[in-house]
Write a protein that holds these residues in place. Structure first.
Motif: not given
Length: 81
Positions: A14-20, A25-26
């Motif tokens: 989940a953390l990897g998905g959020v960071v990715g 998006v940026r």
């Protein structure tokens, strides 16, 4: 499989998905703003009029080119980081 290990893997995924997702998006927003700037010639003309200046076309184009070059320099600086 151990329950603690399964929970840890889920949290890491989940953390990897959020960071990715934030990274993607940026990059997409930077690309969008580079291709379609929010500030155009008409907005510069309105800005100069709001500051009490009578905007002639040469002044409008000069300010617009200056803003564009500053945006390009900022993007280049951000890419170097």
């Amino acid at each position: 499989m151990n329950l603690g290990l399964a929970i840890l893997l889920i949290v890491l995924a989940a953390l990897g998905g959020v960071v990715g997702g934030m990274y993607l998006v940026r990059r997409q927003l930077e690309k969008e703003f580079a291709e379609n700037p929010r500030l155009n010639v008409d907005a510069v003309r309105v800005m100069l009029s709001a500051n009490g200046q009578k905007p002639n076309e040469a002044k409008v184009q000069q300010v617009y080119r200056q803003i564009q070059s500053q945006q390009k320099a900022a993007l280049a600086k951000n890419k170097k980081k």
